[in-house]
Every structure is written in C-alpha cells, then in structure tokens.
Write a protein that holds these residues in place. Sequence first.
Motif: not given
Length: 206
Positions: A125-137
């Motif tokens: 779940e943490e990895r998905h959050r990191q990917i989401k934040r990086a993609t949004e940025r």
Amino acid sequence: MMSKAQKLRAKRKAQLGRPRKANAERFACGKIKPDWSKRESEKEAMAVALAARKRMHGLETSSSFAGYTLGRLFLDGRITEAQREAGDDYAKGMARYYHLTGIPFPSVRAQAIDRVQGHAPETSEERHRQIKRATERMMRLEGVLLGCDEGRQVKTTVFNVCVMDYEGLRMMPEAQLLWLKRGLNALVFDKGLHDYGERECSFNNL
C-alpha cells in the motif's frame, strides 16, 4: 594449560572486529600512518579530470555544477541560481517518477545514472501511495510547463536540458534559451506556491 572453554573464548575474541592490518606503518601510539602515495594518486586523477573538463567544456572548476548541462548553463551565467534549483528539482521529480513506476529512464546520460531502469512496482500500500504521489507531481510539473506561452517548446526544452542532459543545448540560441528560462521561471513560481501551500496547511493543523 588452557581449558577447552578458555580456548573457545580466545578463538571467538580473536575473530571479533576487523583483522589487524599487516605491514602497515604506524605512529608510536599505534595509529596507522596515512598513505600519502594514495592521496597523491587521487590528486593526479582529479587533475586529469579537471584538465579534461577544461578541454571539453572550457570550464576550469571543481564545482559539481560543471558535471551536467543545466549546471554548466548556470556557471556560464545564462540562468540564475533559482532557475538552476528549479531545474534540479524538476529532474529529481522526473527521476523519482521513472524509478517508482518501473518505466525505463529515457537516457543513460541523464543525471540519475543509477536509475536508468526502474524497479518493478511492488504491491504494498505504501508503494502505491509513493507511485501515486510521484505520478501526480510529474503531471503537475508537466502541466506547469505546458501552461506557459509556447508550452510544447518550453516543455521539450526543459525536459531535454534537465532530464536528457543534452550537452549540445549548452550553446542553444537565444530564442530557445528564452523557452528554457520561461519554463524554469514557471517551475520556480510553482514551487513557491506549493511550499507556501504546505506551510499554510501545517500552520492550520497546529
């Protein structure tokens, strides 16, 4: 005569820590004397690297900024420190996006040479959050650049300088330099707004 237990303790004690350096010159206190020949060889290697840098790029400096195109543009005085910092932040954001999503880094000449190939995404779940934040940025940064006048040219120029690190762009014409500055200025402004917004949120949560 030592007992079996004493021998075993002595053997374990001898195995602890790093083995004593053999044939090393030491001071009277027991400290190893520095290897000056190694330091001299490091100085020679640095001198060769600086000479090559001067020959290839016309820069006689040990600054890390001389190691990539955006930094060399800064040393040339063609962009400001704030613009260079914004370009570095953009490059880091793009590198993080490629690394987390597993998308291959677009260029082996790019600054994050150890991230040419990203890792396969994990399912945590943490990895998905990191990917989401990086993609949004990444999408926000691209939107900032595309929102400039002549946005496509601005985005392409900033990407090619900051991420692809094309050396030839150091000598870009003034019209193209204007696109680069326009994009970097937009990134500076966006970073200021973003940082200010985060500070406001943290103050409101106090």
